[in-house]
Design a protein around this motif. Structure first.
Motif, PDB file in Angstrom:
ATOM      1  N   VAL A  64      41.716  45.836  41.503  1.00  0.00           N
ATOM      2  CA  VAL A  64      43.170  45.921  41.333  1.00  0.00           C
ATOM      3  C   VAL A  64      43.526  45.537  39.897  1.00  0.00           C
ATOM      4  CG1 VAL A  64      45.366  44.845  41.995  1.00  0.00           C
ATOM      5  CG2 VAL A  64      43.763  45.600  43.757  1.00  0.00           C
ATOM      6  N   ASN A  65      42.862  44.508  39.375  1.00  0.00           N
ATOM      7  CA  ASN A  65      43.106  44.083  37.993  1.00  0.00           C
ATOM      8  C   ASN A  65      42.686  45.162  36.989  1.00  0.00           C
ATOM      9  OD1 ASN A  65      44.110  41.649  38.916  1.00  0.00           O
ATOM     10  ND2 ASN A  65      42.188  40.553  38.613  1.00  0.00           N
ATOM     11  N   TYR A  66      41.630  45.896  37.291  1.00  0.00           N
ATOM     12  CA  TYR A  66      41.206  46.985  36.404  1.00  0.00           C
ATOM     13  C   TYR A  66      42.287  48.055  36.279  1.00  0.00           C
ATOM     14  CZ  TYR A  66      36.321  45.366  36.451  1.00  0.00           C
ATOM     15  OH  TYR A  66      35.163  44.654  36.318  1.00  0.00           O
ATOM     16  N   GLN A  67      43.056  48.280  37.339  1.00  0.00           N
ATOM     17  CA  GLN A  67      44.083  49.323  37.319  1.00  0.00           C
ATOM     18  C   GLN A  67      45.095  49.100  36.204  1.00  0.00           C
ATOM     19  OE1 GLN A  67      45.594  49.303  41.342  1.00  0.00           O
ATOM     20  NE2 GLN A  67      44.356  51.089  41.870  1.00  0.00           N
ATOM     21  N   SER A  68      45.368  47.854  35.876  1.00  0.00           N
ATOM     22  CA  SER A  68      46.340  47.576  34.821  1.00  0.00           C
ATOM     23  C   SER A  68      45.825  48.010  33.449  1.00  0.00           C
ATOM     24  CB  SER A  68      46.699  46.086  34.802  1.00  0.00           C
ATOM     25  OG  SER A  68      45.574  45.325  34.396  1.00  0.00           O
TER      26      SER A  68
END
Length: 115
Positions: free
Chosen positions: A101-105
């Motif tokens: 989820v953090n990679y999506q940013s």
């Protein structure tokens, strides 16, 4: 004896507990699964790198079929108790989910647009 943290069906009582040098049904199916995994890995590369569209389309058809066959052999092994899975603990699953989820940013585009 099955460990508590394993996901596995019971093995057939027909399979000998003592293994000799001869190949039994489990060995043959396991070799089939290993071969299919090798084939699908290589067809994945082939499909990615095929420069001609018709060749790419043909390879994709074979790739889809080989993945289907691989899944059927996996299901057979799992049904017979010859393939064991171990569940991951929920905390580690949550940590991995949060990592992605953090990679999506960091994406230069909106991931929701891809769906």
């Amino acid at each position: 004896m099955m460990q508590q943290n394993q996901i596995k069906n019971p093995q057939s009582p027909l399979l000998s507990k003592t293994k000799g040098p001869e190949m039994n049904d489990r060995d043959m199916v396991n070799e089939t699964l290993a071969g299919l995994k090798y084939i699908t890995d290589n067809f994945n590369v082939f499909a990615r790198e095929a420069s001609h569209q018709a060749l790419h389309n043909d390879v994709m058809g074979v790739l889809v079929e080989s993945h289907g066959q691989t899944r059927e052999v996996f299901n057979l092994m799992f049904r017979k108790g010859w393939y064991t899975l171990e569940p991951e603990n929920s905390q580690k699953l949550q940590q991995t989910h949060q990592q992605f989820v953090n990679y999506q940013s960091q994406f230069p585009y909106n991931p929701g647009m891809l769906q």
